[in-house]
Scaffold this motif. Structure first.
Motif, PDB file in Angstrom:
ATOM      1  N   LEU A  37       9.588   6.386  -5.844  1.00  0.00           N
ATOM      2  CA  LEU A  37      10.523   6.136  -4.755  1.00  0.00           C
ATOM      3  C   LEU A  37      10.519   4.664  -4.376  1.00  0.00           C
ATOM      4  N   VAL A  38      11.660   4.222  -3.942  1.00  0.00           N
ATOM      5  CA  VAL A  38      11.774   2.864  -3.426  1.00  0.00           C
ATOM      6  C   VAL A  38      11.671   2.946  -1.913  1.00  0.00           C
ATOM      7  N   GLY A  39      10.628   2.366  -1.361  1.00  0.00           N
ATOM      8  CA  GLY A  39      10.386   2.481   0.070  1.00  0.00           C
ATOM      9  C   GLY A  39      11.353   1.661   0.888  1.00  0.00           C
ATOM     10  N   GLY A  40      11.724   2.186   2.019  1.00  0.00           N
ATOM     11  CA  GLY A  40      12.533   1.454   2.977  1.00  0.00           C
ATOM     12  C   GLY A  40      11.624   0.863   4.032  1.00  0.00           C
ATOM     13  N   SER A  41      11.719   1.378   5.209  1.00  0.00           N
ATOM     14  CA  SER A  41      10.897   0.870   6.299  1.00  0.00           C
ATOM     15  C   SER A  41      10.366   2.028   7.123  1.00  0.00           C
ATOM     16  N   LEU A  42       9.322   1.755   7.887  1.00  0.00           N
ATOM     17  CA  LEU A  42       8.808   2.762   8.806  1.00  0.00           C
ATOM     18  C   LEU A  42       9.880   3.056   9.849  1.00  0.00           C
ATOM     19  N   HIS A  43      10.091   4.333  10.105  1.00  0.00           N
ATOM     20  CA  HIS A  43      11.133   4.765  11.031  1.00  0.00           C
ATOM     21  C   HIS A  43      10.469   5.107  12.361  1.00  0.00           C
ATOM     22  N   ASP A  44      10.844   4.392  13.399  1.00  0.00           N
ATOM     23  CA  ASP A  44      10.167   4.513  14.696  1.00  0.00           C
ATOM     24  C   ASP A  44      10.654   5.765  15.422  1.00  0.00           C
ATOM     25  N   ALA A  45      10.056   6.898  15.089  1.00  0.00           N
ATOM     26  CA  ALA A  45      10.443   8.166  15.709  1.00  0.00           C
ATOM     27  C   ALA A  45       9.255   9.109  15.655  1.00  0.00           C
ATOM     28  N   GLY A  46       9.263  10.101  16.546  1.00  0.00           N
ATOM     29  CA  GLY A  46       8.225  11.127  16.525  1.00  0.00           C
ATOM     30  C   GLY A  46       7.048  10.785  17.403  1.00  0.00           C
ATOM     31  N   CYS A  47       6.418  11.840  17.927  1.00  0.00           N
ATOM     32  CA  CYS A  47       5.259  11.677  18.801  1.00  0.00           C
ATOM     33  C   CYS A  47       3.964  12.110  18.144  1.00  0.00           C
ATOM     34  N   ALA A  48       4.029  12.770  16.989  1.00  0.00           N
ATOM     35  CA  ALA A  48       2.819  13.324  16.384  1.00  0.00           C
ATOM     36  C   ALA A  48       2.701  13.010  14.904  1.00  0.00           C
ATOM     37  N   SER A  49       3.559  12.136  14.381  1.00  0.00           N
ATOM     38  CA  SER A  49       3.516  11.786  12.965  1.00  0.00           C
ATOM     39  C   SER A  49       4.113  10.397  12.775  1.00  0.00           C
ATOM     40  N   VAL A  50       3.939   9.862  11.565  1.00  0.00           N
ATOM     41  CA  VAL A  50       4.534   8.579  11.209  1.00  0.00           C
ATOM     42  C   VAL A  50       5.543   8.836  10.101  1.00  0.00           C
ATOM     43  N   ILE A  51       6.721   8.242  10.216  1.00  0.00           N
ATOM     44  CA  ILE A  51       7.829   8.520   9.309  1.00  0.00           C
ATOM     45  C   ILE A  51       8.328   7.228   8.686  1.00  0.00           C
ATOM     46  N   ALA A  52       8.627   7.300   7.376  1.00  0.00           N
ATOM     47  CA  ALA A  52       9.229   6.179   6.658  1.00  0.00           C
ATOM     48  C   ALA A  52      10.407   6.702   5.848  1.00  0.00           C
ATOM     49  N   THR A  53      11.333   5.823   5.542  1.00  0.00           N
ATOM     50  CA  THR A  53      12.482   6.182   4.716  1.00  0.00           C
ATOM     51  C   THR A  53      12.260   5.689   3.294  1.00  0.00           C
ATOM     52  N   ALA A  54      12.944   6.345   2.336  1.00  0.00           N
ATOM     53  CA  ALA A  54      12.832   5.947   0.936  1.00  0.00           C
ATOM     54  C   ALA A  54      14.031   6.501   0.184  1.00  0.00           C
ATOM     55  N   THR A  55      14.235   6.033  -1.046  1.00  0.00           N
ATOM     56  CA  THR A  55      15.259   6.583  -1.920  1.00  0.00           C
ATOM     57  C   THR A  55      14.647   6.858  -3.284  1.00  0.00           C
ATOM     58  N   ASP A  56      15.196   7.874  -3.991  1.00  0.00           N
ATOM     59  CA  ASP A  56      14.712   8.154  -5.338  1.00  0.00           C
ATOM     60  C   ASP A  56      15.582   7.428  -6.357  1.00  0.00           C
ATOM     61  N   SER A  57      15.352   7.696  -7.642  1.00  0.00           N
ATOM     62  CA  SER A  57      16.053   6.967  -8.702  1.00  0.00           C
ATOM     63  C   SER A  57      17.545   7.252  -8.719  1.00  0.00           C
ATOM     64  N   LEU A  58      17.968   8.347  -8.102  1.00  0.00           N
ATOM     65  CA  LEU A  58      19.393   8.692  -8.030  1.00  0.00           C
ATOM     66  C   LEU A  58      20.052   8.175  -6.753  1.00  0.00           C
ATOM     67  N   GLY A  59      19.277   7.492  -5.939  1.00  0.00           N
ATOM     68  CA  GLY A  59      19.809   6.962  -4.686  1.00  0.00           C
ATOM     69  C   GLY A  59      19.816   7.959  -3.545  1.00  0.00           C
ATOM     70  N   THR A  60      19.128   9.092  -3.724  1.00  0.00           N
ATOM     71  CA  THR A  60      19.056  10.097  -2.668  1.00  0.00           C
ATOM     72  C   THR A  60      18.120   9.612  -1.569  1.00  0.00           C
ATOM     73  N   HIS A  61      18.559   9.720  -0.333  1.00  0.00           N
ATOM     74  CA  HIS A  61      17.757   9.265   0.795  1.00  0.00           C
ATOM     75  C   HIS A  61      16.747  10.341   1.185  1.00  0.00           C
ATOM     76  N   LEU A  62      15.505   9.917   1.361  1.00  0.00           N
ATOM     77  CA  LEU A  62      14.403  10.833   1.646  1.00  0.00           C
ATOM     78  C   LEU A  62      13.567  10.318   2.811  1.00  0.00           C
ATOM     79  N   ILE A  63      12.737  11.207   3.322  1.00  0.00           N
ATOM     80  CA  ILE A  63      11.794  10.878   4.391  1.00  0.00           C
ATOM     81  C   ILE A  63      10.378  11.063   3.859  1.00  0.00           C
ATOM     82  N   LEU A  64       9.514  10.103   4.126  1.00  0.00           N
ATOM     83  CA  LEU A  64       8.078  10.282   3.907  1.00  0.00           C
ATOM     84  C   LEU A  64       7.432  10.455   5.275  1.00  0.00           C
ATOM     85  N   LYS A  65       6.729  11.564   5.432  1.00  0.00           N
ATOM     86  CA  LYS A  65       6.153  11.894   6.725  1.00  0.00           C
ATOM     87  C   LYS A  65       4.651  12.067   6.590  1.00  0.00           C
ATOM     88  N   ALA A  66       3.896  11.414   7.468  1.00  0.00           N
ATOM     89  CA  ALA A  66       2.435  11.484   7.448  1.00  0.00           C
ATOM     90  C   ALA A  66       1.948  12.106   8.752  1.00  0.00           C
TER      91      ALA A  66
END
Length: 292
Positions: A37-66
């Motif tokens: 995945l090509v990482g975007g940036s950390l997305h400032d949202a949520g109270c109990a997790s950390v979220i980042a955006t990313a895209t795959d090789s087809l350009g599909t937008h995804l969320i990485l959640k920790a």
């Protein structure tokens, strides 16, 4: 990672979360690279997790959640997989050791698309669909949450109050708690966190439920939670009537749950100085009239 994100996670979990917050960006980057995945940036949202955006090789937008809380991580993913395919994000990949998952992004952009004009009807139909699946095992029970968390928390906060809580609201809420009924309806998997920010819309204006706090129990809990907290600034009576119509649960059974959740929230708002304290008192009065 923003200071606001750090503050929300620290407020939620305490100072012990600090070291984990330092490691999160590296964990997310590692999972993204391993999944191509090509990482975007950390997305400032949520109270109990950390979220980042990313895209795959087809350009599909995804969320990485920790997740910091591994139980919450497992329970949330169990619920999303249980409801899928349905009005929830698909789970693309799970890194159990790091409690990081790759999820589909609702509508292909953070926060999803604007809601349709018939927003509340669409949400109600989607919630009814979630409740059609038989409940899985191994998840927390609503009855346990009610007796071990909600009721003791309400009484503990009432004992600490100094007379600045509206008497009518307290009377309505305490009476409602004594009238709650559980166990006489079929048990379903509950979303249990139906704030508006957890209900998104895709590019077809279809509803997508995110960030559940799943429990197994009576569907009345979800309908009551949605009635009260989906939009505190809007008169809840129309939402209550839509909830009873869509779910088939009579308002005489739903209103005590609504008032119990209101009292729990009101006492929390008082404790933290939240300006919504007066608003939720008005909500309680309006809902109580519907049970007469």
């Amino acid at each position: 990672m923003s200071a606001a994100c750090r503050r929300r996670l620290t407020d939620h979990y305490g100072a012990d979360v600090t070291k984990w917050l330092e490691r999160v960006p590296q964990m997310i980057d590692l999972v993204a690279k391993r999944q191509g995945l090509v990482g975007g940036s950390l997305h400032d949202a949520g109270c109990a997790s950390v979220i980042a955006t990313a895209t795959d090789s087809l350009g599909t937008h995804l969320i990485l959640k920790a997740w910091y809380d591994h139980d919450r991580f497992r329970n949330e993913l169990t619920a999303l997989r249980h409801w899928f395919p349905g009005p929830v994000p698909g789970v693309r990949h799970v890194d159990g050791a790091r409690a990081v998952a790759v999820l589909e992004m609702a509508g292909g952009r953070p926060g999803g698309h604007p809601p349709p004009r018939e927003e509340q009807q669409v949400v109600a139909e989607g919630l009814r669909f979630l409740h059609t699946r038989p409940a899985p095992g191994g998840l927390p029970a609503l009855d346990d949450y009610l007796t071990s968390t909600v009721v003791p928390r309400v009484h503990r906060r009432l004992a600490r109050s100094t007379g600045d809580v509206p008497v009518m609201a307290v009377r309505l809420g305490v009476d409602a708690m004594s009238r709650l009924r559980t166990g006489h309806r079929h048990q379903v998997l509950l979303h249990a966190d139906l704030y508006r920010e957890n209900v998104l819309f895709d590019d077809t204006r279809g509803v997508v439920f995110i960030d559940p706090l799943p429990m197994v129990g009576d569907p009345v809990f979800d309908w009551a939670f949605w009635t009260v907290y989906y939009d505190l600034d809007r008169d809840p009576v129309g939402r209550l009537r839509l909830a009873t119509q869509t779910s088939g649960i009579p308002s005489a059974e739903m209103v005590p749950w609504c008032l119990t959740l209101c009292l729990d929230g009101l006492l929390y708002y008082r404790e933290v100085g939240d300006p919504r304290l007066g608003c939720i008192g008005d909500v309680m009065v309006a809902l109580a009239k519907e049970a007469r």
